[in-house]
Design a protein around this motif. Structure first.
Motif, PDB file in Angstrom:
ATOM      1  N   ILE A  38      -9.365  16.040  -5.214  1.00  0.00           N
ATOM      2  CA  ILE A  38      -9.849  15.296  -6.384  1.00  0.00           C
ATOM      3  C   ILE A  38      -8.802  15.318  -7.498  1.00  0.00           C
ATOM      4  CG2 ILE A  38     -11.592  15.291  -8.220  1.00  0.00           C
ATOM      5  CD1 ILE A  38     -13.546  16.400  -5.978  1.00  0.00           C
ATOM      6  N   LYS A  39      -8.203  16.492  -7.740  1.00  0.00           N
ATOM      7  CA  LYS A  39      -7.178  16.605  -8.788  1.00  0.00           C
ATOM      8  C   LYS A  39      -5.982  15.697  -8.478  1.00  0.00           C
ATOM      9  CE  LYS A  39      -4.541  20.140 -11.303  1.00  0.00           C
ATOM     10  NZ  LYS A  39      -3.381  19.334 -11.544  1.00  0.00           N
ATOM     11  N   TYR A  40      -5.535  15.696  -7.232  1.00  0.00           N
ATOM     12  CA  TYR A  40      -4.412  14.837  -6.858  1.00  0.00           C
ATOM     13  C   TYR A  40      -4.780  13.365  -7.054  1.00  0.00           C
ATOM     14  CZ  TYR A  40      -0.474  12.861  -4.368  1.00  0.00           C
ATOM     15  OH  TYR A  40       0.650  12.139  -4.052  1.00  0.00           O
ATOM     16  N   ALA A  41      -5.985  13.000  -6.646  1.00  0.00           N
ATOM     17  CA  ALA A  41      -6.444  11.610  -6.794  1.00  0.00           C
ATOM     18  C   ALA A  41      -6.454  11.196  -8.263  1.00  0.00           C
ATOM     19  CB  ALA A  41      -7.834  11.441  -6.172  1.00  0.00           C
ATOM     20  N   GLU A  42      -6.912  12.083  -9.123  1.00  0.00           N
ATOM     21  CA  GLU A  42      -6.936  11.781 -10.562  1.00  0.00           C
ATOM     22  C   GLU A  42      -5.524  11.691 -11.132  1.00  0.00           C
ATOM     23  OE1 GLU A  42     -11.191  13.948 -11.653  1.00  0.00           O
ATOM     24  OE2 GLU A  42      -9.324  15.046 -11.972  1.00  0.00           O
ATOM     25  N   ASP A  43      -4.676  12.669 -10.796  1.00  0.00           N
ATOM     26  CA  ASP A  43      -3.317  12.716 -11.339  1.00  0.00           C
ATOM     27  C   ASP A  43      -2.459  11.526 -10.915  1.00  0.00           C
ATOM     28  OD1 ASP A  43      -4.015  15.120 -12.501  1.00  0.00           O
ATOM     29  OD2 ASP A  43      -2.875  16.365 -11.092  1.00  0.00           O
ATOM     30  N   VAL A  50       0.848  -1.189   0.000  1.00  0.00           N
ATOM     31  CA  VAL A  50       0.000   0.000   0.000  1.00  0.00           C
ATOM     32  C   VAL A  50       0.884   1.239   0.000  1.00  0.00           C
ATOM     33  CG1 VAL A  50      -1.675   1.336   1.349  1.00  0.00           C
ATOM     34  CG2 VAL A  50      -1.915  -1.124   1.198  1.00  0.00           C
ATOM     35  N   GLU A  51       0.556   2.171  -0.877  1.00  0.00           N
ATOM     36  CA  GLU A  51       1.230   3.468  -0.889  1.00  0.00           C
ATOM     37  C   GLU A  51       0.317   4.455  -0.167  1.00  0.00           C
ATOM     38  OE1 GLU A  51       1.372   6.816  -4.152  1.00  0.00           O
ATOM     39  OE2 GLU A  51       2.784   5.208  -4.678  1.00  0.00           O
ATOM     40  N   LEU A  52       0.815   5.010   0.939  1.00  0.00           N
ATOM     41  CA  LEU A  52       0.036   5.969   1.724  1.00  0.00           C
ATOM     42  C   LEU A  52       0.452   7.389   1.376  1.00  0.00           C
ATOM     43  CD1 LEU A  52       0.114   4.247   5.231  1.00  0.00           C
ATOM     44  CD2 LEU A  52      -1.763   4.231   3.569  1.00  0.00           C
ATOM     45  N   ASN A  53      -0.537   8.223   1.087  1.00  0.00           N
ATOM     46  CA  ASN A  53      -0.313   9.619   0.744  1.00  0.00           C
ATOM     47  C   ASN A  53      -1.173  10.471   1.664  1.00  0.00           C
ATOM     48  OD1 ASN A  53       1.151   9.386  -2.051  1.00  0.00           O
ATOM     49  ND2 ASN A  53      -0.515   7.890  -2.076  1.00  0.00           N
ATOM     50  N   SER A 100     -17.714  13.753  -6.407  1.00  0.00           N
ATOM     51  CA  SER A 100     -16.978  14.137  -7.616  1.00  0.00           C
ATOM     52  C   SER A 100     -15.719  13.327  -7.900  1.00  0.00           C
ATOM     53  CB  SER A 100     -16.578  15.616  -7.519  1.00  0.00           C
ATOM     54  OG  SER A 100     -17.712  16.428  -7.360  1.00  0.00           O
ATOM     55  N   THR A 101     -15.278  12.527  -6.965  1.00  0.00           N
ATOM     56  CA  THR A 101     -14.020  11.819  -7.168  1.00  0.00           C
ATOM     57  C   THR A 101     -14.201  10.594  -8.066  1.00  0.00           C
ATOM     58  OG1 THR A 101     -12.088  10.977  -6.023  1.00  0.00           O
ATOM     59  CG2 THR A 101     -14.211  10.327  -5.151  1.00  0.00           C
ATOM     60  N   PRO A 102     -13.157  10.246  -8.816  1.00  0.00           N
ATOM     61  CA  PRO A 102     -13.246   9.087  -9.698  1.00  0.00           C
ATOM     62  C   PRO A 102     -12.991   7.756  -8.985  1.00  0.00           C
ATOM     63  CG  PRO A 102     -11.114  10.118  -9.933  1.00  0.00           C
ATOM     64  CD  PRO A 102     -11.917  10.979  -8.981  1.00  0.00           C
ATOM     65  N   CYS A 103     -12.691   7.812  -7.688  1.00  0.00           N
ATOM     66  CA  CYS A 103     -12.347   6.577  -6.982  1.00  0.00           C
ATOM     67  C   CYS A 103     -13.244   6.379  -5.760  1.00  0.00           C
ATOM     68  CB  CYS A 103     -10.871   6.608  -6.558  1.00  0.00           C
ATOM     69  SG  CYS A 103     -10.464   7.935  -5.416  1.00  0.00           S
ATOM     70  N   GLY A 125      -5.413  26.035  -2.377  1.00  0.00           N
ATOM     71  CA  GLY A 125      -6.553  26.122  -3.282  1.00  0.00           C
ATOM     72  C   GLY A 125      -7.836  25.680  -2.605  1.00  0.00           C
ATOM     73  N   ASP A 126      -8.784  25.296  -3.424  1.00  0.00           N
ATOM     74  CA  ASP A 126     -10.046  24.763  -2.922  1.00  0.00           C
ATOM     75  C   ASP A 126      -9.790  23.329  -2.462  1.00  0.00           C
ATOM     76  OD1 ASP A 126     -12.578  22.958  -3.826  1.00  0.00           O
ATOM     77  OD2 ASP A 126     -13.221  24.885  -3.001  1.00  0.00           O
ATOM     78  N   PRO A 127     -10.072  23.016  -1.189  1.00  0.00           N
ATOM     79  CA  PRO A 127      -9.726  21.690  -0.679  1.00  0.00           C
ATOM     80  C   PRO A 127     -10.294  20.520  -1.489  1.00  0.00           C
ATOM     81  CG  PRO A 127     -10.248  23.139   1.139  1.00  0.00           C
ATOM     82  CD  PRO A 127     -10.585  23.886  -0.121  1.00  0.00           C
ATOM     83  N   ALA A 128     -11.568  20.549  -1.794  1.00  0.00           N
ATOM     84  CA  ALA A 128     -12.163  19.434  -2.545  1.00  0.00           C
ATOM     85  C   ALA A 128     -11.537  19.322  -3.931  1.00  0.00           C
ATOM     86  CB  ALA A 128     -13.675  19.605  -2.642  1.00  0.00           C
ATOM     87  N   GLU A 129     -11.396  20.439  -4.618  1.00  0.00           N
ATOM     88  CA  GLU A 129     -10.822  20.418  -5.973  1.00  0.00           C
ATOM     89  C   GLU A 129      -9.394  19.885  -5.971  1.00  0.00           C
ATOM     90  OE1 GLU A 129     -11.091  24.258  -7.849  1.00  0.00           O
ATOM     91  OE2 GLU A 129     -13.273  24.308  -7.655  1.00  0.00           O
ATOM     92  N   GLU A 130      -8.595  20.314  -5.016  1.00  0.00           N
ATOM     93  CA  GLU A 130      -7.191  19.880  -4.957  1.00  0.00           C
ATOM     94  C   GLU A 130      -7.077  18.395  -4.620  1.00  0.00           C
ATOM     95  OE1 GLU A 130      -4.463  21.502  -5.905  1.00  0.00           O
ATOM     96  OE2 GLU A 130      -5.712  23.200  -6.477  1.00  0.00           O
TER      97      GLU A 130
END
Length: 144
Positions: free
Chosen positions: A93-98, A29-32, A128-131, A86-91
Motif C-alpha cells: 500500500i505504501k509503495y502504491a501511494e508513493d 504501461v509501467e510494470l512494477n 486499504s489501498t487508494p487505487c 516489513g508487513d506485506p500489506a502495509e509495504e
C-alpha cells in the motif's frame, strides 16, 4: 502512462504473468513487480540466527523477483523489481501511494473469494489501498 503494481507472493507466478499481460499488454504501461519479505517474529531472540534467516529470506525474494521478471522480459516487457521488508500489506500500500500506482494486481488461490476467505494480506490491500485492485483467482501448479 498507466502504472501497474504486481504483488508477487512466490506462488502461481506463471498465471500471474499470463493474466497481467492479458490485461495490460499495451505499450503505455509501467510494470512494477514487488516482493515483500515479512518481518521476523520478535520471539526469535537470537540476533545471529535472526540475521541469517533475514538474509536467506532476502536472497529467496531476489530469486523469485528475477524468475518472474525473466518471464515478463521473454514477452518483451520491461519490469521494475522492488524488494522490501516489513508487513506485506502495509509495504504494498505504501509503495502504491508513493508511486501513484493506478492498479495493483494480486492473486488469491482461495476456492471461494469472499470477505471471510480472502487471504489477510489480500484483504488488507483490497480494503486499504487508494487505487483499484485486480484480484486474480489463481491455482497453484500442483492443484491443476
Amino acid at each position: 502512462m498507466k502504472r501497474v503494481l504486481i504483488a508477487c507472493m512466490g506462488k502461481y507466478e506463471n498465471q500471474l504473468v499470463k493474466d497481467t499481460l492479458y490485461y495490460f499488454n499495451e505499450k503505455n504501461v509501467e510494470l512494477n513487480l514487488i516482493f515483500i519479505v515479512e518481518s521476523l517474529s520478535p520471539m526469535l531472540k537470537n540476533p545471529i540466527l535472526r540475521e541469517e534467516i533475514r538474509k536467506e529470506l532476502l536472497e529467496e525474494g531476489k530469486l523469485i523477483l528475477n524468475e518472474v521478471a525473466d518471464k515478463f522480459n521473454k514477452e518483451g516487457k520491461n519490469i521494475n523489481m522492488i524488494l522490501r521488508e516489513g508487513d506485506p500489506a502495509e509495504e504494498i500500500i505504501k509503495y502504491a501511494e508513493d508511486r501513484n500506482i493506478d492498479i495493483i494486481v494480486v492473486g488469491s488461490n482461495k476456492k471461494t473469494i469472499d470477505k471471510h476467505l480472502l487471504g489477510s494480506v489480500t484483504e488488507d490491500i483490497v480494503h486499504s489501498t487508494p487505487c483499484t485492485v485486480l484480484l486474480l483467482k489463481t491455482e497453484l501448479e500442483e492443484e491443476k
